[in-house]
Design an enzyme around this catalytic site. Structure first.
Site, PDB file in Angstrom:
ATOM      1  N   SER A 137      -5.804   4.385   4.176  1.00 39.93           N
ATOM      2  CA  SER A 137      -5.070   3.597   3.184  1.00 39.93           C
ATOM      3  C   SER A 137      -6.407   2.640   2.409  1.00 39.93           C
ATOM      4  O   SER A 137      -6.939   1.275   2.140  1.00 39.93           O
ATOM      5  CB  SER A 137      -4.519   2.488   4.029  1.00 39.93           C
ATOM      6  OG  SER A 137      -3.908   1.573   3.030  1.00 39.93           O
ATOM      7  N   LYS A 193       0.793   4.093  -2.539  1.00 37.12           N
ATOM      8  CA  LYS A 193      -0.985   4.565  -2.506  1.00 37.12           C
ATOM      9  C   LYS A 193       0.033   6.313  -2.905  1.00 37.12           C
ATOM     10  O   LYS A 193      -0.419   7.684  -3.115  1.00 37.12           O
ATOM     11  CB  LYS A 193      -1.204   5.343  -1.699  1.00 37.12           C
ATOM     12  CG  LYS A 193      -2.323   2.958  -1.264  1.00 37.12           C
ATOM     13  CD  LYS A 193      -3.434   3.257  -0.514  1.00 37.12           C
ATOM     14  CE  LYS A 193      -4.417   1.976  -0.067  1.00 37.12           C
ATOM     15  NZ  LYS A 193      -3.814   0.986  -0.328  1.00 37.12           N
ATOM     16  N   SER A 210       0.599  -0.954  -0.133  1.00 34.41           N
ATOM     17  CA  SER A 210      -0.132   0.136   0.156  1.00 34.41           C
ATOM     18  C   SER A 210       0.704   1.225   0.003  1.00 34.41           C
ATOM     19  O   SER A 210       0.464   2.227  -0.139  1.00 34.41           O
ATOM     20  CB  SER A 210      -0.671  -0.059   0.980  1.00 34.41           C
ATOM     21  OG  SER A 210      -1.738  -0.651   0.877  1.00 34.41           O
TER      22      SER A 210
END
Length: 473
Positions: A311, A130, A127
């Site tokens: 997230s 991102k 993640s």
């Protein structure tokens, strides 16, 4: 009795005045300051917010981090490289991180490498992808752009088309107010009904248009269980509550988000006094069709903050498609990733980045620690004001988002830096990453990225320790 009460009151005031004088003398003679408290070990858990109103003592959370977002060259000395290298190298040797680890620490002002170990090695980022998606969205779309969901007049009289605008946070009838403030189907229905009534239309045939996004609703490298387990919904331009059946829970997700949202909109129109035909089918809005109603999302900077703090996989996948549209690419996974790389290259941050999605769920993504740390440094730079939402959106250790869940920065080797680190987490099976920023004890803003993609079980405590070492260096 009254005389006794007055005596007690006067005695109390005298004691308080004497105490105030003693504290003042102590402060002047010992150079006592509240600023010194900022480096003391904070609590292991966030404390409750104080009541509204003025406070005599400021609450210290991540002040040292945020205060340095516009750090000037030479603002505070760099940490001693030898000591930092020894401490980080020792922590990186922990067996919990596995045998493939990349790490880097950069001076945010100059870009100088303070520490590096496999810093240019492409690693599965999970993640922390991102960060890349958010940077591209801010640089391409601009921080103040909003995503619009519309209803337009259909090709025939008495018809209307609900047009998906790629806003996965569009709130359905049972959603509760949240931050950032979301556009709602209820508001869209009320505005649409008002327009229809002004035209003396009380019955419509409704269809819905999802053509803004194209291609597969799931990415290369996604595991088959991601959608059933509620990690993400199928990606469409029209969805409400991020495809959740119940907006409060990730699971289950609906199999057809556009049809689900359109059916909910039809019910809301009915409540507004507009009779809607029972059949609500996919359709295509004509170019330039008159608008019957519109709602707008929060601005991109707020969506980026939400994406990073929470997230949010669904929002990340929407953002990458909007970047594709802005950059003249198809709004698909393939077009989105091409557009992201093009934007990063334009701002001088494309080296070391190869992605297949926007959320980081894809195991095909590869990003180097240097690339992430460089982007975060740019986000804290006065020369890139459009990227500042990356810095403000990253979770605060021990306080917010994926670092405020009670499981991070809780060990003895990291809990002292609660509130002093901002970082984005990344977690997939056998993959743990952490990339962010901290201010050293002498006031220098540094950025870091620690990435491991052959983790035996769980390397999060080690990554927290690494970030804590940087923060107290």
């Amino acid at each position: 009795m009254a005389r006794h009460d007055r005596w007690v009151m006067l005695t109390t005031l005298a004691v308080l005045q004497a105490l105030t004088i003693v504290i003042g003398v102590y402060a002047m003679t010992t150079d006592f300051s509240l600023g010194a408290l900022a480096r003391q070990s904070p609590p292991t858990k966030p404390t409750a917010s104080p009541p509204e109103g003025p406070s005599s003592v400021p609450v210290v959370t991540a002040g040292p981090v945020l205060a340095q977002l516009s750090a000037k060259s030479g603002d505070g000395p760099l940490p001693t490289k030898g000591t930092l290298t020894r401490q980080l190298t020792d922590a990186l040797g922990d067996k919990a991180v596995g045998d493939r680890v990349g790490a880097v620490v950069l001076d945010a002002t100059t870009g100088e490498r303070i520490f590096a170990a496999n810093a240019d090695t492409p690693i599965v980022p999970a993640s922390t992808t991102k960060i890349v998606t958010s940077a591209a969205a801010l640089a391409s779309l601009g921080p103040d752009t909003r995503l619009s969901t519309r209803v337009v007049q259909g090709a025939k009289p008495g018809t209307a088309v609900l047009v998906g605008g790629g806003d996965p946070l569009l709130a359905g009838p049972s959603a509760k107010p949240a931050y950032p403030k979301q556009a709602t189907l209820a508001t869209l229905a009320a505005r649409t009904a008002a327009t229809l009534k002004s035209q003396n239309i009380k019955k419509v045939t409704l269809s819905y248009d999802t053509s803004l996004f194209v291609g597969s609703p799931s990415a290369p490298g996604w595991k088959p269980n991601y959608i059933p387990d509620g990690e993400v919904a199928p990606v469409y331009a029209l969805t409400m509550d991020e495809g959740r059946q119940n907006p409060r829970y990730n699971n289950p997700r609906v199999t057809n988000p556009p049809a689900y949202a359109a059916a909910a909109f039809a019910r809301l129109l009915t409540k507004q006094g507009i009779d809607v035909s029972k059949s609500v089918r996919p359709g295509k809005a004509a170019a330039g069709a008159p608008e019957l109603g519109k709602v707008d999302s929060a601005p991109i900077y707020a969506l980026v903050e939400h994406t990073l703090t929470r997230s949010d996989n669904d929002l990340a996948e929407a953002l990458i498609r909007h970047v594709a549209l802005k950059e003249g690419q198809p709004a698909s996974f393939e077009g989105g990733t091409k557009a992201v790389i093009a934007v990063l290259q334009r701002i001088g941050a494309g080296q070391g980045v190869a992605v297949s999605d926007g959320s980081g769920l894809s195991t095909r993504n590869r990003i180097s620690p240097s690339a992430l740390a460089k982007l975060i440094a740019m986000a804290g730079s006065a020369s890139h004001p459009d990227l500042h939402a990356i810095a403000s959106g990253m979770p605060i250790a021990g306080f917010s988002g994926t670092l405020g869940n009670g499981r991070r920065f809780v060990n003895s080797d990291s809990k002292g830096e609660v509130g002093l680190v901002r970082a984005k987490t990344g977690t997939l099976n056998h993959i743990n990453t952490l990339a962010g920023m901290a201010t050293t004890k002498d006031g220098r803003l540094v950025t870091f990225a620690f990435m491991a993609d052959r983790v035996p079980v769980n390397a999060e405590p080690v990554l927290d320790r690494l970030a804590a070492i940087v923060a107290r260096s």
